[in-house]
Design an enzyme around this catalytic site. Sequence first.
Site, PDB file in Angstrom:
ATOM      1  N   LYS A 195      -1.458   3.443   3.658  1.00 16.19           N
ATOM      2  CA  LYS A 195      -0.927   2.168   3.152  1.00 16.19           C
ATOM      3  C   LYS A 195       0.340   2.424   2.343  1.00 16.19           C
ATOM      4  O   LYS A 195       0.647   3.569   2.002  1.00 16.19           O
ATOM      5  CB  LYS A 195      -1.985   1.459   2.302  1.00 16.19           C
ATOM      6  CG  LYS A 195      -2.421   2.199   1.058  1.00 16.19           C
ATOM      7  CD  LYS A 195      -3.719   1.616   0.502  1.00 16.19           C
ATOM      8  CE  LYS A 195      -4.275   2.444  -0.602  1.00 16.19           C
ATOM      9  NZ  LYS A 195      -4.200   1.884  -1.916  1.00 16.19           N
ATOM     10  N   ARG A 223     -13.407  -5.428  -8.007  1.00 15.59           N
ATOM     11  CA  ARG A 223     -12.195  -5.836  -7.284  1.00 15.59           C
ATOM     12  C   ARG A 223     -12.542  -6.775  -6.129  1.00 15.59           C
ATOM     13  O   ARG A 223     -12.254  -7.957  -6.194  1.00 15.59           O
ATOM     14  CB  ARG A 223     -11.453  -4.577  -6.815  1.00 15.59           C
ATOM     15  CG  ARG A 223     -10.053  -4.834  -6.343  1.00 15.59           C
ATOM     16  CD  ARG A 223      -9.221  -3.583  -6.253  1.00 15.59           C
ATOM     17  NE  ARG A 223      -9.692  -2.612  -5.261  1.00 15.59           N
ATOM     18  CZ  ARG A 223      -9.081  -1.455  -5.014  1.00 15.59           C
ATOM     19  NH1 ARG A 223      -7.993  -1.130  -5.675  1.00 15.59           N
ATOM     20  NH2 ARG A 223      -9.544  -0.624  -4.103  1.00 15.59           N
ATOM     21  N   HIS A 281     -15.977   1.254  -3.251  1.00 16.92           N
ATOM     22  CA  HIS A 281     -14.889   2.059  -3.817  1.00 16.92           C
ATOM     23  C   HIS A 281     -15.270   2.407  -5.249  1.00 16.92           C
ATOM     24  O   HIS A 281     -15.685   1.531  -6.017  1.00 16.92           O
ATOM     25  CB  HIS A 281     -13.601   1.223  -3.785  1.00 16.92           C
ATOM     26  CG  HIS A 281     -12.370   2.013  -4.073  1.00 16.92           C
ATOM     27  ND1 HIS A 281     -12.025   3.138  -3.360  1.00 16.92           N
ATOM     28  CD2 HIS A 281     -11.378   1.832  -4.989  1.00 16.92           C
ATOM     29  CE1 HIS A 281     -10.875   3.610  -3.827  1.00 16.92           C
ATOM     30  NE2 HIS A 281     -10.464   2.848  -4.816  1.00 16.92           N
ATOM     31  N   ARG A 323     -12.138   8.039   3.368  1.00 18.45           N
ATOM     32  CA  ARG A 323     -10.821   7.390   3.349  1.00 18.45           C
ATOM     33  C   ARG A 323      -9.922   8.272   2.483  1.00 18.45           C
ATOM     34  O   ARG A 323      -9.848   8.107   1.273  1.00 18.45           O
ATOM     35  CB  ARG A 323     -10.944   5.985   2.751  1.00 18.45           C
ATOM     36  CG  ARG A 323     -12.034   5.132   3.399  1.00 18.45           C
ATOM     37  CD  ARG A 323     -12.104   3.749   2.779  1.00 18.45           C
ATOM     38  NE  ARG A 323     -12.322   3.713   1.357  1.00 18.45           N
ATOM     39  CZ  ARG A 323     -13.509   3.581   0.766  1.00 18.45           C
ATOM     40  NH1 ARG A 323     -14.610   3.450   1.489  1.00 18.45           N
ATOM     41  NH2 ARG A 323     -13.599   3.565  -0.551  1.00 18.45           N
ATOM     42  N   TYR A 341      25.390   3.821 -20.594  1.00 16.79           N
ATOM     43  CA  TYR A 341      25.219   2.522 -21.262  1.00 16.79           C
ATOM     44  C   TYR A 341      24.597   2.690 -22.647  1.00 16.79           C
ATOM     45  O   TYR A 341      23.665   3.469 -22.830  1.00 16.79           O
ATOM     46  CB  TYR A 341      24.289   1.633 -20.441  1.00 16.79           C
ATOM     47  CG  TYR A 341      24.881   1.178 -19.141  1.00 16.79           C
ATOM     48  CD1 TYR A 341      26.018   0.368 -19.111  1.00 16.79           C
ATOM     49  CD2 TYR A 341      24.304   1.560 -17.938  1.00 16.79           C
ATOM     50  CE1 TYR A 341      26.550  -0.051 -17.901  1.00 16.79           C
ATOM     51  CE2 TYR A 341      24.836   1.145 -16.720  1.00 16.79           C
ATOM     52  CZ  TYR A 341      25.961   0.331 -16.718  1.00 16.79           C
ATOM     53  OH  TYR A 341      26.487  -0.073 -15.531  1.00 16.79           O
ATOM     54  N   CYS A 344      21.239   4.900 -14.978  1.00 17.68           N
ATOM     55  CA  CYS A 344      21.844   3.660 -14.464  1.00 17.68           C
ATOM     56  C   CYS A 344      21.143   3.270 -13.161  1.00 17.68           C
ATOM     57  O   CYS A 344      20.242   3.955 -12.697  1.00 17.68           O
ATOM     58  CB  CYS A 344      23.332   3.866 -14.193  1.00 17.68           C
ATOM     59  SG  CYS A 344      24.229   4.639 -15.542  1.00 17.68           S
ATOM     60  N   MET A 345      21.599   2.181 -12.578  1.00 22.82           N
ATOM     61  CA  MET A 345      20.958   1.707 -11.351  1.00 22.82           C
ATOM     62  C   MET A 345      21.095   2.732 -10.210  1.00 22.82           C
ATOM     63  O   MET A 345      20.157   2.955  -9.440  1.00 22.82           O
ATOM     64  CB  MET A 345      21.579   0.372 -10.923  1.00 22.82           C
ATOM     65  CG  MET A 345      20.831  -0.299  -9.790  1.00 22.82           C
ATOM     66  SD  MET A 345      21.596  -1.833  -9.241  1.00 22.82           S
ATOM     67  CE  MET A 345      21.285  -2.927 -10.589  1.00 22.82           C
ATOM     68  N   ASP A 346      22.274   3.390 -10.144  1.00 21.76           N
ATOM     69  CA  ASP A 346      22.548   4.254  -8.985  1.00 21.76           C
ATOM     70  C   ASP A 346      22.975   5.666  -9.362  1.00 21.76           C
ATOM     71  O   ASP A 346      23.274   6.464  -8.467  1.00 21.76           O
ATOM     72  CB  ASP A 346      23.684   3.656  -8.140  1.00 21.76           C
ATOM     73  CG  ASP A 346      23.614   2.158  -8.091  1.00 21.76           C
ATOM     74  OD1 ASP A 346      22.649   1.651  -7.509  1.00 21.76           O
ATOM     75  OD2 ASP A 346      24.497   1.493  -8.677  1.00 21.76           O
TER      76      ASP A 346
END
Length: 373
Positions: free
Chosen positions: A40, A139, A170, A223, A269, A315-317
Amino acid sequence: MVVGKLRPATVTVDLAAIRHNVKEEIKRLDGHSELFAVVKADGYGHGAVPVARACRAAGATGFCVALLDEALELRAAHFTEPILVLGITPANEAAIAAANDVSLTFGTLEWLQAAAENLAAHANTPLKVHIALDTGMGRIGFREEADLRAACDYLTAHQDTFITEGIFTHFATADEKDTTYFKQQAKRFNELVAVLPRRPKYVHVSNSATSLWHAACNGNMVRFGVAIYGLNPSGRGIPELPYPLQPALSLTSELTFVKMLHKGDAVSYGATYHAAGDEWIGTVPLGYADGWLRRLQGFHVLVNGQPCEIVGRICMDQFMIRLPEQLPVGTTVTLVGEDHGATVSMQDVADYSHTIHYELCCILTQRLPRRYI
Ligand code: PLP
């Protein structure tokens, strides 16, 4: 999202490690048990289809996913093995699951009734279902014997509509040293299973932790999830594994910019970092938009086997590191994995960022290209 194929930042997935982990676990199963690979969330961020192929080559006989869409991705890639959706799928998608021979999970009689309506209107083939039992995870699933009995009666009366393929639970604490709660859940599972008129093909309770540390109650299918990827399900909680797991994922990049800063010069920043003296600072082209969390400021990456501190805000990138010396642009930076005998593990990153390695793998975004070796 665009895959950054032209960028110097890559998630590398070692499929031999994945095959190793699956083979080692299969060796420990009794001859009657099957291993379903849990792929998954895009194979915990490693890539569902390549991981599923590797698991199948290593002996996995089926797959578990969380969403019907994830099951259909595997069917589109021509997997013919059983696929179980572990979560609750909307009952009005039952016919799509049946048409694609995907097994669905349910935990109420109402779900079965709604699914039966959808199947009557849209499907000409029965749906395989697994009964979820809530033995303490809180759950999904049946908690009371009377409710379970009513659902079993319904299934018996609707054998043209549903094939009862499995029953499962589970565990909430299989990865912990204290087994008190685990034992309570196991006991409740056995009580609830006893309600069934007959045992379905698959009786399954084991995630990685259960299979690794509580093999006695495996049922006849496990699993197997996070351990496929070479990660200890307990983090550092239970370090003793029955065999060494091989981590499959590494994350590398390159320096794209290198400069000297002088005493007092700031980085990033908020200007939260100031050079203590003359310092070589390198820029790494990867950031929180790739899943490299902002809270990793102050953590380290490896350059030529040496830990280099992440300085200033991520930073973002991009983010910056303090280098031991001037190094050329293009020098490899290892964020996760091995470099010249030194290692940064997913667990190290998880510890620093106060989370678990499961989460870190899943949040490495699609912008990072995956390379398979
Ligand atoms: N079974 C169920 C029902 C799950 O929800 C999961 C994962 O969340 C697994 C198995 C696999 O767990 P793990 O990755 O810890 O092996």
